[in-house]
Design a protein around this motif. Structure first.
Motif, PDB file in Angstrom:
ATOM      1  N   GLY A  29       0.817  -1.214   0.000  1.00  0.00           N
ATOM      2  CA  GLY A  29       0.000   0.000   0.000  1.00  0.00           C
ATOM      3  C   GLY A  29       0.847   1.257   0.000  1.00  0.00           C
ATOM      4  O   GLY A  29       0.544   2.226  -0.711  1.00  0.00           O
ATOM      5  N   ILE A  30       1.914   1.244   0.774  1.00  0.00           N
ATOM      6  CA  ILE A  30       2.825   2.393   0.804  1.00  0.00           C
ATOM      7  C   ILE A  30       3.446   2.606  -0.571  1.00  0.00           C
ATOM      8  O   ILE A  30       3.547   3.732  -1.053  1.00  0.00           O
ATOM      9  CB  ILE A  30       3.921   2.196   1.876  1.00  0.00           C
ATOM     10  N   THR A  31       3.859   1.532  -1.209  1.00  0.00           N
ATOM     11  CA  THR A  31       4.526   1.642  -2.506  1.00  0.00           C
ATOM     12  C   THR A  31       3.580   2.197  -3.569  1.00  0.00           C
ATOM     13  O   THR A  31       3.960   3.060  -4.363  1.00  0.00           O
ATOM     14  CB  THR A  31       5.120   0.283  -2.917  1.00  0.00           C
ATOM     15  N   LYS A  32       2.328   1.749  -3.574  1.00  0.00           N
ATOM     16  CA  LYS A  32       1.340   2.309  -4.511  1.00  0.00           C
ATOM     17  C   LYS A  32       1.084   3.780  -4.203  1.00  0.00           C
ATOM     18  O   LYS A  32       0.996   4.613  -5.112  1.00  0.00           O
ATOM     19  CB  LYS A  32       0.029   1.533  -4.435  1.00  0.00           C
ATOM     20  N   LEU A  33       0.973   4.102  -2.911  1.00  0.00           N
ATOM     21  CA  LEU A  33       0.757   5.490  -2.519  1.00  0.00           C
ATOM     22  C   LEU A  33       1.947   6.346  -2.933  1.00  0.00           C
ATOM     23  O   LEU A  33       1.779   7.461  -3.446  1.00  0.00           O
ATOM     24  CB  LEU A  33       0.519   5.581  -1.008  1.00  0.00           C
ATOM     25  N   LEU A  34       3.144   5.831  -2.744  1.00  0.00           N
ATOM     26  CA  LEU A  34       4.344   6.564  -3.128  1.00  0.00           C
ATOM     27  C   LEU A  34       4.370   6.818  -4.638  1.00  0.00           C
ATOM     28  O   LEU A  34       4.731   7.921  -5.078  1.00  0.00           O
ATOM     29  CB  LEU A  34       5.592   5.794  -2.681  1.00  0.00           C
ATOM     30  N   ALA A  35       3.962   5.844  -5.424  1.00  0.00           N
ATOM     31  CA  ALA A  35       3.880   6.041  -6.877  1.00  0.00           C
ATOM     32  C   ALA A  35       2.891   7.159  -7.198  1.00  0.00           C
ATOM     33  O   ALA A  35       3.165   8.016  -8.053  1.00  0.00           O
ATOM     34  CB  ALA A  35       3.477   4.745  -7.569  1.00  0.00           C
ATOM     35  N   ASP A  36       1.759   7.176  -6.510  1.00  0.00           N
ATOM     36  CA  ASP A  36       0.772   8.239  -6.710  1.00  0.00           C
ATOM     37  C   ASP A  36       1.318   9.602  -6.301  1.00  0.00           C
ATOM     38  O   ASP A  36       1.062  10.609  -6.973  1.00  0.00           O
ATOM     39  CB  ASP A  36      -0.503   7.951  -5.917  1.00  0.00           C
ATOM     40  N   VAL A  37       2.041   9.637  -5.201  1.00  0.00           N
ATOM     41  CA  VAL A  37       2.606  10.911  -4.734  1.00  0.00           C
ATOM     42  C   VAL A  37       3.599  11.447  -5.769  1.00  0.00           C
ATOM     43  O   VAL A  37       3.571  12.637  -6.096  1.00  0.00           O
ATOM     44  CB  VAL A  37       3.259  10.768  -3.339  1.00  0.00           C
ATOM     45  N   PHE A  38       4.466  10.574  -6.293  1.00  0.00           N
ATOM     46  CA  PHE A  38       5.394  11.039  -7.327  1.00  0.00           C
ATOM     47  C   PHE A  38       4.635  11.511  -8.561  1.00  0.00           C
ATOM     48  O   PHE A  38       4.997  12.532  -9.176  1.00  0.00           O
ATOM     49  CB  PHE A  38       6.398   9.946  -7.704  1.00  0.00           C
ATOM     50  N   ALA A  39       3.580  10.807  -8.956  1.00  0.00           N
ATOM     51  CA  ALA A  39       2.801  11.192 -10.144  1.00  0.00           C
ATOM     52  C   ALA A  39       2.132  12.546  -9.942  1.00  0.00           C
ATOM     53  O   ALA A  39       2.179  13.414 -10.832  1.00  0.00           O
ATOM     54  CB  ALA A  39       1.767  10.121 -10.468  1.00  0.00           C
ATOM     55  N   ASP A  56      10.286  10.669   0.952  1.00  0.00           N
ATOM     56  CA  ASP A  56      11.309   9.947   1.711  1.00  0.00           C
ATOM     57  C   ASP A  56      10.726   9.270   2.947  1.00  0.00           C
ATOM     58  O   ASP A  56      10.994   8.082   3.181  1.00  0.00           O
ATOM     59  CB  ASP A  56      12.462  10.883   2.070  1.00  0.00           C
ATOM     60  N   PRO A  57       9.900   9.958   3.739  1.00  0.00           N
ATOM     61  CA  PRO A  57       9.298   9.258   4.887  1.00  0.00           C
ATOM     62  C   PRO A  57       8.444   8.055   4.481  1.00  0.00           C
ATOM     63  O   PRO A  57       8.432   7.037   5.186  1.00  0.00           O
ATOM     64  CB  PRO A  57       8.451  10.334   5.575  1.00  0.00           C
ATOM     65  N   LEU A  58       7.735   8.139   3.351  1.00  0.00           N
ATOM     66  CA  LEU A  58       6.944   6.993   2.892  1.00  0.00           C
ATOM     67  C   LEU A  58       7.845   5.819   2.545  1.00  0.00           C
ATOM     68  O   LEU A  58       7.619   4.693   3.011  1.00  0.00           O
ATOM     69  CB  LEU A  58       6.114   7.370   1.660  1.00  0.00           C
ATOM     70  N   ALA A  59       8.857   6.063   1.718  1.00  0.00           N
ATOM     71  CA  ALA A  59       9.758   4.983   1.312  1.00  0.00           C
ATOM     72  C   ALA A  59      10.474   4.392   2.522  1.00  0.00           C
ATOM     73  O   ALA A  59      10.586   3.169   2.652  1.00  0.00           O
ATOM     74  CB  ALA A  59      10.763   5.498   0.289  1.00  0.00           C
ATOM     75  N   GLU A  60      10.939   5.250   3.412  1.00  0.00           N
ATOM     76  CA  GLU A  60      11.646   4.756   4.596  1.00  0.00           C
ATOM     77  C   GLU A  60      10.719   3.991   5.535  1.00  0.00           C
ATOM     78  O   GLU A  60      11.145   3.047   6.194  1.00  0.00           O
ATOM     79  CB  GLU A  60      12.338   5.906   5.326  1.00  0.00           C
ATOM     80  N   ARG A  61       9.459   4.356   5.572  1.00  0.00           N
ATOM     81  CA  ARG A  61       8.507   3.637   6.425  1.00  0.00           C
ATOM     82  C   ARG A  61       8.337   2.208   5.928  1.00  0.00           C
ATOM     83  O   ARG A  61       8.294   1.258   6.728  1.00  0.00           O
ATOM     84  CB  ARG A  61       7.159   4.364   6.475  1.00  0.00           C
ATOM     85  N   ALA A  62       8.230   2.037   4.620  1.00  0.00           N
ATOM     86  CA  ALA A  62       8.121   0.682   4.069  1.00  0.00           C
ATOM     87  C   ALA A  62       9.336  -0.145   4.473  1.00  0.00           C
ATOM     88  O   ALA A  62       9.213  -1.313   4.855  1.00  0.00           O
ATOM     89  CB  ALA A  62       7.982   0.736   2.544  1.00  0.00           C
ATOM     90  N   ARG A  63      10.513   0.444   4.408  1.00  0.00           N
ATOM     91  CA  ARG A  63      11.735  -0.259   4.787  1.00  0.00           C
ATOM     92  C   ARG A  63      11.801  -0.517   6.291  1.00  0.00           C
ATOM     93  O   ARG A  63      12.232  -1.574   6.728  1.00  0.00           O
ATOM     94  CB  ARG A  63      12.958   0.540   4.322  1.00  0.00           C
ATOM     95  N   GLY A 112      10.086  -3.583   7.285  1.00  0.00           N
ATOM     96  CA  GLY A 112      10.593  -4.815   6.695  1.00  0.00           C
ATOM     97  C   GLY A 112      10.166  -5.063   5.268  1.00  0.00           C
ATOM     98  O   GLY A 112      10.387  -6.143   4.736  1.00  0.00           O
ATOM     99  N   GLY A 113       9.571  -4.081   4.637  1.00  0.00           N
ATOM    100  CA  GLY A 113       9.142  -4.228   3.254  1.00  0.00           C
ATOM    101  C   GLY A 113      10.111  -3.581   2.286  1.00  0.00           C
ATOM    102  O   GLY A 113      11.158  -3.070   2.677  1.00  0.00           O
ATOM    103  N   ALA A 114       9.748  -3.613   1.037  1.00  0.00           N
ATOM    104  CA  ALA A 114      10.524  -2.954  -0.018  1.00  0.00           C
ATOM    105  C   ALA A 114       9.685  -1.799  -0.545  1.00  0.00           C
ATOM    106  O   ALA A 114       8.515  -1.643  -0.187  1.00  0.00           O
ATOM    107  CB  ALA A 114      10.833  -3.946  -1.133  1.00  0.00           C
ATOM    108  N   THR A 115      10.290  -1.006  -1.401  1.00  0.00           N
ATOM    109  CA  THR A 115       9.571   0.123  -1.971  1.00  0.00           C
ATOM    110  C   THR A 115      10.030   0.369  -3.405  1.00  0.00           C
ATOM    111  O   THR A 115      10.718  -0.474  -3.984  1.00  0.00           O
ATOM    112  CB  THR A 115       9.716   1.367  -1.072  1.00  0.00           C
ATOM    113  N   LEU A 116       9.657   1.491  -3.969  1.00  0.00           N
ATOM    114  CA  LEU A 116       9.949   1.806  -5.369  1.00  0.00           C
ATOM    115  C   LEU A 116      11.437   1.730  -5.687  1.00  0.00           C
ATOM    116  O   LEU A 116      12.275   2.087  -4.859  1.00  0.00           O
ATOM    117  CB  LEU A 116       9.470   3.224  -5.699  1.00  0.00           C
ATOM    118  N   ARG A 117      11.707   1.294  -6.905  1.00  0.00           N
ATOM    119  CA  ARG A 117      13.093   1.216  -7.363  1.00  0.00           C
ATOM    120  C   ARG A 117      13.350   1.976  -8.662  1.00  0.00           C
ATOM    121  O   ARG A 117      14.489   2.134  -9.061  1.00  0.00           O
ATOM    122  CB  ARG A 117      13.485  -0.248  -7.546  1.00  0.00           C
ATOM    123  N   SER A 118      12.275   2.428  -9.338  1.00  0.00           N
ATOM    124  CA  SER A 118      12.506   3.077 -10.636  1.00  0.00           C
ATOM    125  C   SER A 118      11.291   3.896 -11.078  1.00  0.00           C
ATOM    126  O   SER A 118      10.186   3.735 -10.558  1.00  0.00           O
ATOM    127  CB  SER A 118      12.792   2.020 -11.705  1.00  0.00           C
TER     128      SER A 118
END
Length: 171
Positions: A29-39, A75-82, A85-91
């Motif tokens: 969910g964080i990763t999808k949200l992060l993609a939306d935030v960048f968009a 950055d807080p979103l991506a770091e929260r996923a990490r 224990g999860g992963a986040t956006l890479r590209s």
């Protein structure tokens, strides 16, 4: 085994106290949200750069402020996923595959259409944050939920401002 290969396959098992299902669901969910935030960030900057018309200065500055708020979330979103224990956006490619906010590549967009589109996009972003908050509640992830609460408030403010500006514009 080759060290590079073992590093590539090493699971991200950061201890967080959140069940593995929770880590999976929340980080997705964080990763999808992060993609939306960048968009929406890039669309906001696009409209900021291409703003024109009688209210240029006010709209240009407003969109700059909105862009700053959105970028500050990344950055807080991506770091929260990490952290959990999860992963986040890479590209950028991953962003384009996951984003739910549509791009706008038009050569010209009327200022009020820009603001109305951003109003709707920010409302969708707030709705996505609320959905993710529900997932966080399910797994007792108060850290992510707390971040989302502040960003929901900021998003509601962006929607409010954009709504008031576009109220009588037929857009």
């Amino acid at each position: 085994m080759d060290n590079a290969k073992s590093r590539r396959e090493a699971p991200l098992k950061t201890p967080s106290g959140i069940a593995q299902d929770g880590v999976r669901d929340i980080s997705a969910g964080i990763t999808k949200l992060l993609a939306d935030v960048f968009a929406i960030y890039l669309k906001t900057k696009n409209f900021h750069w291409h703003m024109s018309g009688a209210n240029f200065r006010d709209y240009h500055l407003l969109l700059d402020e909105h862009g700053d708020q959105l970028f500050e979330m990344t950055d807080p979103l991506a770091e929260r996923a990490r952290k959990i224990g999860g992963a986040t956006l890479r590209s950028i490619g991953e962003i384009s595959r996951l984003q739910r906010i549509s791009d706008n590549d038009a050569d010209f967009v009327h200022p009020h259409e820009m603001l109305a589109e951003l109003r709707d996009d920010n409302a969708a972003l707030v709705a996505s944050m609320r959905e993710l908050h529900d997932v966080c509640d399910e797994y007792n992830d108060v850290g992510t939920a707390s971040l989302l609460e502040n960003w929901i408030d900021e998003g509601e403010r962006r929607v409010w401002f954009l709504f008031e500006i576009t109220r009588n514009t037929n857009r």
